[in-house]
Design a protein around this motif. Sequence first.
Motif, short mmCIF file in Angstrom:
data_model
loop_
_atom_site.label_atom_id
_atom_site.label_comp_id
_atom_site.label_asym_id
_atom_site.label_seq_id
_atom_site.Cartn_x
_atom_site.Cartn_y
_atom_site.Cartn_z
N ILE A 275 0.84 -1.21 0.00
CA ILE A 275 0.00 0.00 0.00
C ILE A 275 0.86 1.25 0.00
N VAL A 276 1.86 1.26 0.89
CA VAL A 276 2.74 2.42 1.00
C VAL A 276 3.47 2.68 -0.32
N GLU A 277 4.05 1.63 -0.89
CA GLU A 277 4.86 1.77 -2.10
C GLU A 277 4.00 2.22 -3.29
N THR B 298 8.45 -1.65 6.66
CA THR B 298 8.25 -0.72 5.55
C THR B 298 9.48 0.11 5.22
N GLY B 299 10.41 0.19 6.17
CA GLY B 299 11.57 1.06 5.97
C GLY B 299 11.26 2.52 6.18
N LEU B 300 10.06 2.80 6.73
CA LEU B 300 9.64 4.19 6.95
C LEU B 300 9.49 4.45 8.44
N PRO B 301 9.54 5.72 8.85
CA PRO B 301 9.35 6.02 10.27
C PRO B 301 7.93 5.67 10.72
N ALA B 302 7.81 5.11 11.92
CA ALA B 302 6.51 4.81 12.53
C ALA B 302 6.57 5.26 13.98
N MET B 303 5.44 5.53 14.55
CA MET B 303 5.41 6.02 15.93
C MET B 303 4.17 5.52 16.64
N GLY C 226 3.09 10.11 -7.00
CA GLY C 226 4.35 10.80 -7.25
C GLY C 226 4.99 11.33 -5.99
N VAL C 227 4.92 10.54 -4.91
CA VAL C 227 5.42 10.95 -3.61
C VAL C 227 6.75 10.25 -3.32
N SER C 228 7.73 10.99 -2.84
CA SER C 228 9.01 10.39 -2.45
C SER C 228 8.87 9.69 -1.10
N LEU C 229 9.53 8.54 -0.95
CA LEU C 229 9.55 7.84 0.32
C LEU C 229 10.86 8.04 1.08
N PRO D 295 12.71 10.12 3.64
CA PRO D 295 12.43 11.15 4.67
C PRO D 295 13.31 12.40 4.53
N LYS D 296 14.47 12.27 3.88
CA LYS D 296 15.38 13.42 3.71
C LYS D 296 14.78 14.50 2.82
N ASP D 297 13.79 14.12 2.02
CA ASP D 297 13.18 15.09 1.10
C ASP D 297 12.13 15.98 1.78
N TYR D 298 11.97 15.79 3.10
CA TYR D 298 10.92 16.52 3.82
C TYR D 298 11.51 17.29 4.99
N HIS D 299 10.77 18.31 5.42
CA HIS D 299 11.18 19.12 6.57
C HIS D 299 9.94 19.56 7.33
N LYS D 300 10.14 20.38 8.36
CA LYS D 300 9.03 20.76 9.25
C LYS D 300 7.89 21.42 8.49
N GLU D 301 8.20 22.30 7.55
CA GLU D 301 7.16 22.99 6.79
C GLU D 301 6.54 22.10 5.73
N ASN D 302 7.23 21.01 5.38
CA ASN D 302 6.74 20.08 4.36
C ASN D 302 6.85 18.67 4.93
N PRO D 303 5.92 18.28 5.86
CA PRO D 303 6.07 17.01 6.58
C PRO D 303 5.87 15.78 5.69
N PHE D 304 6.37 14.67 6.17
CA PHE D 304 6.27 13.39 5.45
C PHE D 304 4.79 13.06 5.24
N PRO D 305 4.38 12.74 4.00
CA PRO D 305 2.93 12.61 3.72
C PRO D 305 2.30 11.29 4.15
N ILE D 306 3.13 10.27 4.44
CA ILE D 306 2.59 8.96 4.82
C ILE D 306 2.94 8.69 6.29
N LEU D 307 1.92 8.50 7.10
CA LEU D 307 2.11 8.32 8.54
C LEU D 307 1.79 6.88 8.92
N LEU D 308 2.67 6.29 9.74
CA LEU D 308 2.47 4.93 10.25
C LEU D 308 2.42 4.99 11.76
N ALA D 309 1.42 4.35 12.36
CA ALA D 309 1.28 4.42 13.82
C ALA D 309 0.74 3.11 14.37
N ALA D 310 1.00 2.88 15.64
CA ALA D 310 0.51 1.69 16.36
C ALA D 310 0.35 2.05 17.83
#
Length: 785
Positions: free
Chosen positions: A375-377, A417-422, A384-387, A389-404
């Motif tokens: 789903i994420v990929e 997923t290789g992506l940040p989760a919280m 057309g979203v980059s996965l 995390p270096k391409d994002y910053h505070k004003e342009n946050p990461f568009p895909i959020l993973l949580a548990a």
Amino acid sequence: MQRQESWALGEKSFIKGTHIVTIFHNESNLYSVVRIHVEETNEGYDEQEVVVTGYFPRMNEHDVYVFYGAFKDHPRFGRQYVAEYFRKEMPQTKEGLIYYLSSDLFKGIGKKTAEQIVEALGDQAISVILADPEALAKVPKLPKNKAKELYETLKEHQGLEQIMIALSQFGFGPQLSMKIYQVYKEAALDVIQKNPYQLVEDVEGIGFRRADELGQQLGLSGSHPDRVRAACLYVIESDCLQEGHVYVTKEQLLFKAKQLLESKRGEDIPPDMIERELLDLAKEGKVIHEDGRFYIPTLYFAEKGIITNIKRLLEQKVTGFPEAEFLLALGRLEERLDVQYGPLQKDAIQQAISSPLFILTGGPGTGKTTVIKGIVEIFADLHGVSLDPKDYHKENPFPILLAAPTGRAAKRMSEATGLPAMTIHRLLGYNAAEGFTHHEDEPIEGNLLIVDEMSMVDTWLANQLLKSLPTGMQVILVGDEDQLPSVGPGQVLKDLLKTSRIPTIRLTEVYRQAEGSSIIELAHCMKKGELPADLSSPKTDRSFIRCKAEQVVDVVRQIADNAWKKGYSVKDIQVLAPMYRGPAGIDRLNRTLQELFNPKSPQKRELSSGETVYRVGDKVLQLVNQPDQNVFNGDIGEIVAIFYAKENTEQQDLVVVSFDGNEVTYTRQDLTQITHAYCCSIHKAQGSEFPIVILPVVKSYYRMLQRNLLYTAVTRSKKFLILCGEEEAFRIGTARCDDGVRQTTLAEKIQQLFEPVDEMELPLDDAGIGMENVSPYDFMIEEAK
């Protein structure tokens, strides 16, 4: 040391002395450790100084106090005086009064002002002020605001001392007395004497039975309205908080409240009296009454909030993609990852990216994690979203959020997923001081949210999460409906699945079974209430060792020892059990496993807390959420350091625990937040996986043996599952299913929300007055926040 005659301060043990230094003071509950220069005592104590512990406001140097309590021997700090209550000796001389009034206790009162107060009001200035605060008007140039603050400070300190003494005579210990004082302040005694049952509503830690003992002491009858009211509240809260219900029916409430009231006093309490108090509670908003059901208000409005936001999310528009475009993106992904998605998995990915709200459910080995990755990929590819995390910053946050719900579950998502989760708490910006910083007026940012282990999310947290989502965000909820429900009230995932209104895919094909996993095979048999015929036959990844309850501890020790000797770490080996007490309980297993994995040694520092000994190297479990420290209920860590009080500037014992590199420091008072984790409860293990799970199951666990509990335990194992105990107990537990026991109205109300309404059936009373879309909830929305 002067020994005061017992007639002067009473027969009760006391120590009178001058405050030297405060070693420790907790502002939240006023627990203090102070050193006192002893002036008088009726104890056989001949030292010049003594350490006193108890619950006091911050004390001033050189002030004189009388402490009432008893000496106790601390295992590390030696003899200490544990005070039940205290009183402050008021200064008797002009110089003493000036010193006291100009101390840090009274803000804005310097020595010159203190001299003026004593000059104007005399040597009995404090008594004069307490008797008549207007007397301070006689003090030249004393501003009214300072006079008011001086009086209130004096009253507060005098009130605390008197109340602590009085509450001890009612049988309250110092900690509970301090809780009562912090709620009611100077009105504490008035409240207790007028209505001791008010404590049930207002003070955490005081239940109906404790308040009822007070009521009996004060001569309140068994049918007194306050008593009946308190019993009703107690029944509703205990059923919701302990049994997981969102509401209690009127019939259940009347029966249980009557039983509770009559069992204690032996009086006959008419049901209509109970019903009258229930309706009064509803009028006051203490409970919500709807269709013969009674709710705790926060749970009622949380369910309302979930329903409102489910509807909002389902009604939002989602960017669609042609099937050909989706299939091309799927092909690219399969080639890149070298995987082949099954038909149902493909459907799940396609529905997920094309639905505003989607649920993915399935048992172990069915590929939920693989689908999340897909789903994420594919979402990123099609949008057309980059996965990175270096391409994002505070004003342009990461568009895909993973949580548990837990830190460990979030970590597993991140690894998959290789992506940040919280954790959900961290996603919503929770902190102890302010609560949640994200809500409907301050939503989180992002385009896609995936929440794993949704079965663990209770009604309160689900409401907070859903109302914090912006319109336009796609949401995917993932979980296994056959696992244990949330610890808190409700069964949100199960209820959402019941509605049939939310797009859902249930993954049924087991992929890990093809790899020869007998653990997965066992889990899927258990889902049906069955067990394989070869349950006790040894498998490459599963075994069953027969033993009785009294043998469990020795058998578990041997299994753990063998695994350890084969090179598995203590972190890899997890013992799970359903009960804390008894010969095969968690407490006893933890003591035995600590002796095995981390025995006492001169080279290892240790610290005692009650009956528990913590050592450097111990495996420990976090019991409560501490979002400020980024550590959550269920997280497992290791004690990496212990510092003794004399070695640090804080002058208190400290325990440092590493949770996967995140180091958290605990004071001695904080140690109630952790426990040993060599063996932990199945509830606490939910959301985690371990290479080796050792699961004892015996008939003495009977009360806790349920299918979803055992299923959850079995599915915590990644590589090896060792069952030990009685096969019959395992069969009994697998056969017992408590599906539908929790009483909620979430599924029913969501279903009603989407049912067409016949306009002919609408009431005419509100016609033309602009109230067609208004409900009581709209006036109470603040309570739901």
